[in-house]
Design a protein around this motif. Structure first.
Motif, mmCIF file in Angstrom:
data_model
loop_
_atom_site.group_PDB
_atom_site.id
_atom_site.type_symbol
_atom_site.label_atom_id
_atom_site.label_comp_id
_atom_site.label_asym_id
_atom_site.label_seq_id
_atom_site.Cartn_x
_atom_site.Cartn_y
_atom_site.Cartn_z
ATOM 1 N N GLY A 141 -11.642 5.211 9.252
ATOM 2 C CA GLY A 141 -10.349 5.468 9.894
ATOM 3 C C GLY A 141 -10.043 4.413 10.935
ATOM 4 O O GLY A 141 -10.948 3.795 11.493
ATOM 5 N N ARG A 142 -8.770 4.220 11.179
ATOM 6 C CA ARG A 142 -8.351 3.191 12.130
ATOM 7 C C ARG A 142 -7.758 3.822 13.379
ATOM 8 O O ARG A 142 -7.199 4.915 13.338
ATOM 9 C CB ARG A 142 -7.277 2.304 11.476
ATOM 10 N N ARG A 143 -7.834 3.102 14.473
ATOM 11 C CA ARG A 143 -7.221 3.537 15.721
ATOM 12 C C ARG A 143 -5.820 2.957 15.807
ATOM 13 O O ARG A 143 -5.587 1.803 15.460
ATOM 14 C CB ARG A 143 -8.084 3.043 16.882
ATOM 15 N N LEU B 137 -5.674 14.324 24.896
ATOM 16 C CA LEU B 137 -6.549 15.334 24.289
ATOM 17 C C LEU B 137 -6.897 15.070 22.834
ATOM 18 O O LEU B 137 -8.024 15.330 22.418
ATOM 19 C CB LEU B 137 -5.892 16.726 24.378
ATOM 20 N N PRO B 138 -5.951 14.587 22.011
ATOM 21 C CA PRO B 138 -6.294 14.482 20.582
ATOM 22 C C PRO B 138 -7.452 13.512 20.324
ATOM 23 O O PRO B 138 -7.318 12.306 20.505
ATOM 24 C CB PRO B 138 -4.989 13.983 19.948
ATOM 25 N N TYR B 139 -8.583 14.044 19.941
ATOM 26 C CA TYR B 139 -9.758 13.225 19.627
ATOM 27 C C TYR B 139 -10.210 13.466 18.188
ATOM 28 O O TYR B 139 -11.347 13.150 17.838
ATOM 29 C CB TYR B 139 -10.895 13.534 20.620
ATOM 30 N N LEU B 140 -9.320 14.006 17.365
ATOM 31 C CA LEU B 140 -9.757 14.377 16.016
ATOM 32 C C LEU B 140 -10.168 13.153 15.190
ATOM 33 O O LEU B 140 -11.167 13.202 14.467
ATOM 34 C CB LEU B 140 -8.659 15.175 15.307
ATOM 35 N N ASP B 141 -9.432 12.063 15.300
ATOM 36 C CA ASP B 141 -9.809 10.878 14.525
ATOM 37 C C ASP B 141 -11.164 10.341 14.971
ATOM 38 O O ASP B 141 -11.960 9.865 14.152
ATOM 39 C CB ASP B 141 -8.741 9.787 14.666
ATOM 40 N N GLN B 142 -11.429 10.453 16.274
ATOM 41 C CA GLN B 142 -12.731 10.002 16.776
ATOM 42 C C GLN B 142 -13.841 10.958 16.311
ATOM 43 O O GLN B 142 -14.954 10.525 16.019
ATOM 44 C CB GLN B 142 -12.714 9.922 18.301
ATOM 45 N N ILE B 143 -13.512 12.253 16.231
ATOM 46 C CA ILE B 143 -14.486 13.219 15.705
ATOM 47 C C ILE B 143 -14.805 12.889 14.251
ATOM 48 O O ILE B 143 -15.957 12.906 13.831
ATOM 49 C CB ILE B 143 -13.934 14.663 15.828
ATOM 50 N N MET B 144 -13.754 12.555 13.493
ATOM 51 C CA MET B 144 -13.952 12.190 12.083
ATOM 52 C C MET B 144 -14.865 10.961 11.978
ATOM 53 O O MET B 144 -15.749 10.897 11.120
ATOM 54 C CB MET B 144 -12.609 11.897 11.418
ATOM 55 N N ARG C 84 -17.059 9.990 14.184
ATOM 56 C CA ARG C 84 -18.392 10.358 14.627
ATOM 57 C C ARG C 84 -19.141 11.106 13.513
ATOM 58 O O ARG C 84 -20.347 10.926 13.332
ATOM 59 C CB ARG C 84 -18.297 11.218 15.888
ATOM 60 N N ARG C 85 -18.402 11.938 12.768
ATOM 61 C CA ARG C 85 -19.024 12.632 11.624
ATOM 62 C C ARG C 85 -19.472 11.624 10.574
ATOM 63 O O ARG C 85 -20.538 11.759 9.975
ATOM 64 C CB ARG C 85 -18.043 13.621 10.977
#
Lengths: 281, 281
Positions: free
Chosen positions: B134-136, B148-155, B157-158
């Motif tokens: 994924g890209r930032r 707050l949105p950290y979902l892409d970073q969670i993805m 990290r997974r």
């Protein structure tokens, strides 16, 4: 209002979201916003399919069966006296739930599932839109799923409000049109409909899906095709789609007036028929 | 654990986040994660400056003074018996608060402010990283603020965890290096340090800021410069920065071993001195 939270009906004032919920702290979750027509979820299969696909993308469990969630919506409609309300909606929120701190999801966690039902106002028949400054990230692994983080869309909606417009159309990072802040976009190329492909970073909208499906029955060819800003700048008719507002004409884009296409009503009628069919009403 | 929620100390089990909170429903908010050293916030000014700048970007109020928030952290340190803990942290969460449904923020709302303090484990001295799929989004209006949105970073990290790595380095949508999931990135170009500019979509990290500031005192030139994946693929030494872990060597990137630069220790010492200075200890 009565909510449904993790299996229980609970008064909103009593409903407690845990301060360690990853939905609250990190935007780690999904949601669905579903139209309720005569006490039934419209296009229920599409919404629950998307929820399950999204949960799979995020690597989360949905801790209740679709039947249980459907029954939860029915019980909320009754508890909130929405049985006689012709236009209502349900929002289902699914998060990874409370967890110890840190970005990496815990090996096991208990997801949070919350459903709220509410009456809907009659939508405006048409909307005006600006082009947003911020871009939608088609390279995000969550670009096509209905994930909780909506901050960029909120920013675009604020920008629209400051410009006196109803909504904002977002480009993706390569400069192609993606979608509006909470709606997909369709353009009329003479009598043919085009909408951006999912690979351009738009949400996989349920109404978008249905419009592509029912267009043929209304005698309209509809295609997914990348749309450049210059195409949008020359189009004469366009509309937005969203599960709660259905098909909504764009009256104006970036200060240029648009008109309603003569075939739009037939399309709305076909969508309406499919919706009625989906609720068994 | 005792939390501080909207002006009050409250036991975590009693703390209630409203189910209509826009932080929970839409990721509409900000946070700060701050190191606590000997009962004081390290680089407090940088954190609160970033919080205020972020609130300005989002068009939100911070409903408490910095002094009140600082005192809240002190009271939490005492309430949670962290006075004698040499390594602790505070997370401050600010959301637009509970509101009626809809994307557009209400004209007036009462923001939610929550602070949690907790002891920190000693960080690993080095971390391995993959390159995330994924890209930032450097075109997001919130790319540089701690939203707050950290979902892409969670993805990401997974994805790292599945590959057996500690972290993931994210490219931006134009293919330049942005940052890791919760850390900024610095590369050594022989004896010179480079880190991506904010315009490449990285968070405006407080430790990133301090490393750029103290490098000179450690006899090191440090610059902001766009970094391509090919540069990263040839680098011999690199490190991550984060307010809780400070400077952390990268031991491995995309399965290629890196080593610690001979000057890194001097930089860590300079950062440590600045941190000690910032807390008045």
């Amino acid at each position: 209002m009565t909510l449904w939270l993790n299996g229980e009906l609970v008064a909103e004032e009593q409903a407690r979201i845990d301060p360690a919920d990853r939905g609250f702290l990190l935007g780690d979750g999904l949601f669905e916003t579903m139209a309720i027509r005569n006490a039934k979820i419209a296009f229920s299969d599409l919404h629950f399919d998307r929820l399950l696909k999204g949960a799979d993308v995020l690597g989360m469990d949905v801790p209740f069966s679709i039947q249980t969630l459907t029954e939860a919506v029915s019980s909320l409609i009754a508890a909130n006296n929405l049985n006689e309300t012709s236009r209502a909606a349900a929002r289902l929120t699914l998060t990874r739930g409370p967890a110890p701190r840190g970005l990496a999801p815990a090996a096991s966690s208990t997801p949070t599932v919350m459903i709220a039902c509410f009456a809907l106002p009659v939508p405006k028949p048409s909307a005006s839109a600006i082009l947003a400054t911020g871009r939608r990230n088609e390279f995000s692994p969550t670009a096509n799923v209905k994930a909780l983080p909506y901050l960029d869309q909120i920013m675009a909606r604020r920008e629209a409000a400051e410009a006196g417009a109803d909504d904002a159309i977002m480009l993706n990072t390569q400069g192609k049109i993606a979608c509006a802040t909470a709606a997909n976009l369709f353009l009329w190329d003479s009598d043919t409909l085009i909408t951006p492909p999912l690979s351009d970073g738009c949400l996989a909208g349920t109404t978008r899906h249905m419009v592509l499906e029912v267009a043929k029955s209304a005698g309209i060819d509809a295609f997914e095709e990348s749309i450049s800003p210059s195409t949008l700048a020359n189009v004469e008719c366009a509309f937005l789609t969203n599960s709660l507002t259905g098909i909504q004409s764009l009256s104006e884009v970036a200060n240029r007036k648009l008109s309603q296409h003569p075939k739009q009503q037939a399309l709305s009628d076909a969508l309406q028929a499919a919706e009625t069919n989906s609720t068994g009403n």
